[in-house]
Design a protein around this motif. Structure first.
Motif, PDB file in Angstrom:
ATOM      1  N   ALA A   1       0.869  -1.304   0.112  1.00  0.00           N
ATOM      2  CA  ALA A   1       0.000   0.015  -0.014  1.00  0.00           C
ATOM      3  C   ALA A   1       0.828   1.190   0.004  1.00  0.00           C
ATOM      4  O   ALA A   1       0.324   2.259  -0.686  1.00  0.00           O
ATOM      5  CB  ALA A   1      -0.850   0.152   1.257  1.00  0.00           C
TER       6      ALA A   1
ATOM      7  N   ASP B   1       2.331   3.789 -14.462  1.00  0.00           N
ATOM      8  CA  ASP B   1       1.245   4.333 -13.942  1.00  0.00           C
ATOM      9  C   ASP B   1       1.350   5.699 -14.252  1.00  0.00           C
ATOM     10  O   ASP B   1       0.262   6.575 -13.962  1.00  0.00           O
ATOM     11  CB  ASP B   1       1.775   4.275 -12.316  1.00  0.00           C
TER      12      ASP B   1
ATOM     13  N   ARG C   1      -6.715   1.526  -9.988  1.00  0.00           N
ATOM     14  CA  ARG C   1      -7.004   1.413  -8.467  1.00  0.00           C
ATOM     15  C   ARG C   1      -6.893   0.232  -8.012  1.00  0.00           C
ATOM     16  O   ARG C   1      -6.694   0.107  -6.636  1.00  0.00           O
ATOM     17  CB  ARG C   1      -8.500   2.121  -8.369  1.00  0.00           C
TER      18      ARG C   1
ATOM     19  N   ARG D   1      -4.131  -1.852  -8.886  1.00  0.00           N
ATOM     20  CA  ARG D   1      -2.765  -2.186  -8.923  1.00  0.00           C
ATOM     21  C   ARG D   1      -2.176  -2.284  -7.575  1.00  0.00           C
ATOM     22  O   ARG D   1      -2.252  -1.551  -6.515  1.00  0.00           O
ATOM     23  CB  ARG D   1      -2.011  -1.201  -9.858  1.00  0.00           C
ATOM     24  N   LEU D   2      -1.385  -3.281  -7.386  1.00  0.00           N
ATOM     25  CA  LEU D   2      -0.594  -3.309  -6.194  1.00  0.00           C
ATOM     26  C   LEU D   2       1.126  -3.995  -6.743  1.00  0.00           C
ATOM     27  O   LEU D   2       1.344  -4.701  -7.780  1.00  0.00           O
ATOM     28  CB  LEU D   2      -1.037  -4.657  -5.350  1.00  0.00           C
TER      29      LEU D   2
ATOM     30  N   LYS E   1       0.692  -0.089  -4.841  1.00  0.00           N
ATOM     31  CA  LYS E   1      -0.152   1.068  -5.470  1.00  0.00           C
ATOM     32  C   LYS E   1       0.630   2.229  -6.204  1.00  0.00           C
ATOM     33  O   LYS E   1       1.985   2.336  -5.701  1.00  0.00           O
ATOM     34  CB  LYS E   1      -0.647   1.833  -4.179  1.00  0.00           C
TER      35      LYS E   1
ATOM     36  N   GLN F   1       2.481   5.325  -7.250  1.00  0.00           N
ATOM     37  CA  GLN F   1       3.215   6.359  -6.418  1.00  0.00           C
ATOM     38  C   GLN F   1       3.449   7.678  -7.098  1.00  0.00           C
ATOM     39  O   GLN F   1       3.957   8.583  -6.688  1.00  0.00           O
ATOM     40  CB  GLN F   1       4.366   5.993  -6.005  1.00  0.00           C
TER      41      GLN F   1
END
Length: 210
Positions: free
Chosen positions: A90, A114, A196, A198-199, A201, A203
């Motif tokens: 997270a 991202d 939303r 994605r792991l 999260k 950055q």
């Protein structure tokens, strides 16, 4: 011919023994004074030897845990590791991330994905729409669904190829001496996930340079 023996005075014998006892006591005092005293040891007691002081520690360290205690400790350690990993996913903390997500190369690949709009991340919503259109018993809508499906596939392939080319160029420029094996496949798998979900999260924001 016999040699006459002179009797030894008793006072001389007692004085010799007293001198020997004093000398022995003085040596013992000097030995005790030279031995360092443990700051935690009570006053008036000699410092225990190192082997004697370490004996309780060794006995505690060598104490075998029962099977139940060992299993409980392993469960607690696994639970702690999983909690740290969840928090790292997270927050992006590199220390506790899974092995597949660790390293500056993987971090840059995540940030590169991202920071862009990727067509592949909308694949699942578009697939649901296309599936609904194909189930409607209207030939025109079914044809639209098929054409839309082909268009989505082609656009995803073109967008993915362009992403791979640009990503490889950036990785070679930024990390020339580090292994980049699997970084592009890692980035492509990330494009298939909605932002939303994605792991770790994201950055970085969209449009922001990584």
């Amino acid at each position: 011919m016999s040699i006459p023996r002179h009797p030894v005075p008793l006072g001389f014998v007692f004085r010799s023994r007293a001198k020997e006892e004093k000398a022995t006591a003085a040596k013992a005092a000097v030995t005790d004074s030279k031995q360092p005293r443990d700051p935690q040891a009570p006053k008036g007691r000699p410092t225990p030897k190192r082997s004697e002081a370490q004996t309780p520690r060794r006995s505690v360290a060598n104490t075998k845990l029962t099977r139940k205690d060992a299993s409980k400790r392993q469960r607690d350690e696994r639970r702690t590791a999983m909690e740290r990993q969840r928090q790292a996913l997270a927050s992006g903390d590199e220390r506790y991330l899974p092995a597949r997500d660790k390293g500056p190369v993987r971090k840059f690949a995540r940030d590169f994905v991202d920071s862009r709009f990727c067509i592949a991340e909308f694949f699942l919503p578009l697939a649901v729409i296309i599936l609904v259109l194909s189930m409607v018993r209207v030939p025109q809508l079914q044809n639209i669904g098929m054409l839309l499906w082909l268009a989505v596939i082609v656009l995803i392939i073109l967008d993915s190829v362009g992403l791979v080319i640009r990503l490889k160029k950036q990785l070679n420029a930024r990390f020339p001496d580090q292994s980049k094996k699997g970084a592009t496949a890692y980035a492509l798998m990330r494009t298939l996930q909605m932002r939303r979900l994605r792991l770790p999260k994201p950055q970085v924001k969209r449009g922001e340079r990584p």
